[in-house]
Design an enzyme around this catalytic site. Structure first.
Site, PDB file in Angstrom:
ATOM      1  N   ASP A  69      41.811  41.728  25.879  1.00  0.00           N
ATOM      2  CA  ASP A  69      40.854  42.532  25.121  1.00  0.00           C
ATOM      3  C   ASP A  69      41.379  43.956  24.939  1.00  0.00           C
ATOM      4  O   ASP A  69      40.789  44.765  24.230  1.00  0.00           O
ATOM      5  CB  ASP A  69      39.474  42.529  25.771  1.00  0.00           C
ATOM      6  CG  ASP A  69      39.468  43.009  27.214  1.00  0.00           C
ATOM      7  OD1 ASP A  69      40.537  43.423  27.719  1.00  0.00           O
ATOM      8  OD2 ASP A  69      38.390  42.980  27.845  1.00  0.00           O
ATOM      9  N   SER A  70      42.546  44.244  25.553  1.00  0.00           N
ATOM     10  CA  SER A  70      43.262  45.482  25.264  1.00  0.00           C
ATOM     11  C   SER A  70      43.638  45.576  23.790  1.00  0.00           C
ATOM     12  O   SER A  70      43.986  46.659  23.296  1.00  0.00           O
ATOM     13  CB  SER A  70      44.527  45.577  26.125  1.00  0.00           C
ATOM     14  OG  SER A  70      45.267  44.362  26.078  1.00  0.00           O
ATOM     15  N   ASP A 108      41.470  36.445  26.734  1.00  0.00           N
ATOM     16  CA  ASP A 108      40.436  37.263  27.366  1.00  0.00           C
ATOM     17  C   ASP A 108      39.088  36.980  26.713  1.00  0.00           C
ATOM     18  O   ASP A 108      38.986  36.949  25.473  1.00  0.00           O
ATOM     19  CB  ASP A 108      40.769  38.744  27.171  1.00  0.00           C
ATOM     20  CG  ASP A 108      40.943  39.492  28.477  1.00  0.00           C
ATOM     21  OD1 ASP A 108      40.452  39.003  29.510  1.00  0.00           O
ATOM     22  OD2 ASP A 108      41.559  40.565  28.463  1.00  0.00           O
ATOM     23  N   LYS A 138      40.329  34.261  30.563  1.00  0.00           N
ATOM     24  CA  LYS A 138      40.182  35.248  31.634  1.00  0.00           C
ATOM     25  C   LYS A 138      38.842  35.948  31.498  1.00  0.00           C
ATOM     26  O   LYS A 138      38.404  36.260  30.390  1.00  0.00           O
ATOM     27  CB  LYS A 138      41.307  36.291  31.585  1.00  0.00           C
ATOM     28  CG  LYS A 138      41.236  37.321  32.727  1.00  0.00           C
ATOM     29  CD  LYS A 138      42.434  38.247  32.740  1.00  0.00           C
ATOM     30  CE  LYS A 138      42.342  39.329  31.697  1.00  0.00           C
ATOM     31  NZ  LYS A 138      41.202  40.273  31.929  1.00  0.00           N
ATOM     32  N   GLU A 140      36.136  38.946  33.710  1.00  0.00           N
ATOM     33  CA  GLU A 140      36.088  39.988  34.720  1.00  0.00           C
ATOM     34  C   GLU A 140      34.876  39.842  35.625  1.00  0.00           C
ATOM     35  O   GLU A 140      33.807  39.398  35.192  1.00  0.00           O
ATOM     36  CB  GLU A 140      36.035  41.371  34.052  1.00  0.00           C
ATOM     37  CG  GLU A 140      37.257  41.700  33.221  1.00  0.00           C
ATOM     38  CD  GLU A 140      37.189  43.078  32.578  1.00  0.00           C
ATOM     39  OE1 GLU A 140      38.108  43.443  31.847  1.00  0.00           O
ATOM     40  OE2 GLU A 140      36.189  43.808  32.827  1.00  0.00           O
ATOM     41  N   GLU A 206      43.612  44.788  39.418  1.00  0.00           N
ATOM     42  CA  GLU A 206      43.971  45.970  38.639  1.00  0.00           C
ATOM     43  C   GLU A 206      43.567  47.246  39.361  1.00  0.00           C
ATOM     44  O   GLU A 206      42.412  47.403  39.765  1.00  0.00           O
ATOM     45  CB  GLU A 206      43.318  45.930  37.254  1.00  0.00           C
ATOM     46  CG  GLU A 206      43.681  47.137  36.400  1.00  0.00           C
ATOM     47  CD  GLU A 206      43.276  47.007  34.944  1.00  0.00           C
ATOM     48  OE1 GLU A 206      43.528  47.963  34.175  1.00  0.00           O
ATOM     49  OE2 GLU A 206      42.712  45.961  34.562  1.00  0.00           O
TER      50      GLU A 206
END
Length: 288
Positions: A69-70, A108, A138, A140, A206
């Site tokens: 998502d970066s 993501d 992925k 979070e 992270e």
């Protein structure tokens, strides 16, 4: 002999069993990643967002590529990961899948696409698997997303977890800062073990202290993937624009391996100067 030439290149000398650089006629799977943990092999992961760079990284032997998502920042120009949507990331994921042949492609799940419920997570992940061809997803968070992880794994979708600095929660965390110091380190450890128990095949750590990342890595049977988490995780990941020198002000944990921004600047200025001077196109670049 220089220090660089003295290092063996796994892409040419490695065996088929190696995760990084290994030769294989199939995609890397979660079984391959688990096997690398068992033999203590460290491996790299990079982000990718288009077919051309994905092909370069795949041919270099990168075993796992993350369509992060970066992309919100490096592709779409936002200030954080929060605005990017499923519809933004689906075509990028599909392009990376098409541009690669060996790497596992992880998608993501963007902010707001899985937090509401396990059913929402399943619907979103299914789109990435069916429409884009992703091989894993992925997400979070720790204990709060355990039901989502369990639902996805039970549906046959491999899940990469993400702890520590979770950019989608940056407003709750109070900014981009190191996580897991003091008592919160015990909470992160508990989250990591719970995610492993729920079925996650790996855990991204992270911006956590190196000592904590080492302890988490030693305590899990699934691999950890570090980004700003020290040298003792099983794998390392970077955003490719960071490691190539395109990011103007990268984080402390980023090592710049190439000045791509400088090279691009020089190339485009040379092109522009030649056009302005009437030098390009020359006869060899023209048709008769």
């Amino acid at each position: 002999m220089s220090s660089v030439s003295a290092v063996p290149n796994p892409s040419t000398s490695g065996s088929a069993a190696m995760l990084y650089g290994g030769a294989s006629g199939r995609r890397v799977t979660v079984r391959d990643i688990a096997a690398a943990k068992e033999r203590h092999e460290k491996w790299p992961m990079v982000t990718a967002y288009d077919a051309m760079t994905a092909r370069v990284f795949d041919e270099a032997g990168i075993p796992v590529m993350l369509v992060g998502d970066s992309a919100a920042m490096v592709v779409y120009g936002y200030d954080s990961t929060l605005p990017v949507t499923v519809d933004d990331l689906l075509p990028l994921t599909a392009a990376v899948v098409r541009g690669s042949s060996r790497a596992m492609v992880v998608a993501d799940l963007p902010f707001g696409s899985y937090q509401a419920s396990p059913q929402q997570a399943l619907e979103t992940a299914a789109r990435f698997m069916k429409e884009a061809g992703a091989h894993a997803v992925k997400l979070e968070g720790g204990h709060r997303v355990l039901p989502q992880v369990e639902m996805l794994v039970s549906a046959g979708i491999p899940v990469m977890a993400h702890l520590g600095l979770t950019p989608q929660s940056v407003n709750v965390l109070g900014g981009y800062r190191v996580q897991g110091r003091g008592q919160s380190g015990d909470e992160l450890m508990a989250d990591a073990k719970a995610l492993e128990h729920a079925g996650a095949f790996s855990v991204v750590l992270e911006c956590v202290p190196s000592e904590l990342a080492q302890r988490v890595t030693a305590s899990l049977s699934v691999p950890t993937i570090g980004i700003g988490a020290g040298p003792d995780t099983d794998a390392q990941v970077l955003v490719w624009q960071d490691l190539m020198g395109l990011t103007p002000h990268p984080a402390k944990f980023v090592k710049k391996y190439f000045d791509l921004a400088g090279e691009m600047d020089r190339a485009v200025r040379s092109f522009a100067d030649e056009v302005a001077a009437g030098v390009f196109p020359a006869p060899e670049h023209s048709y008769r």
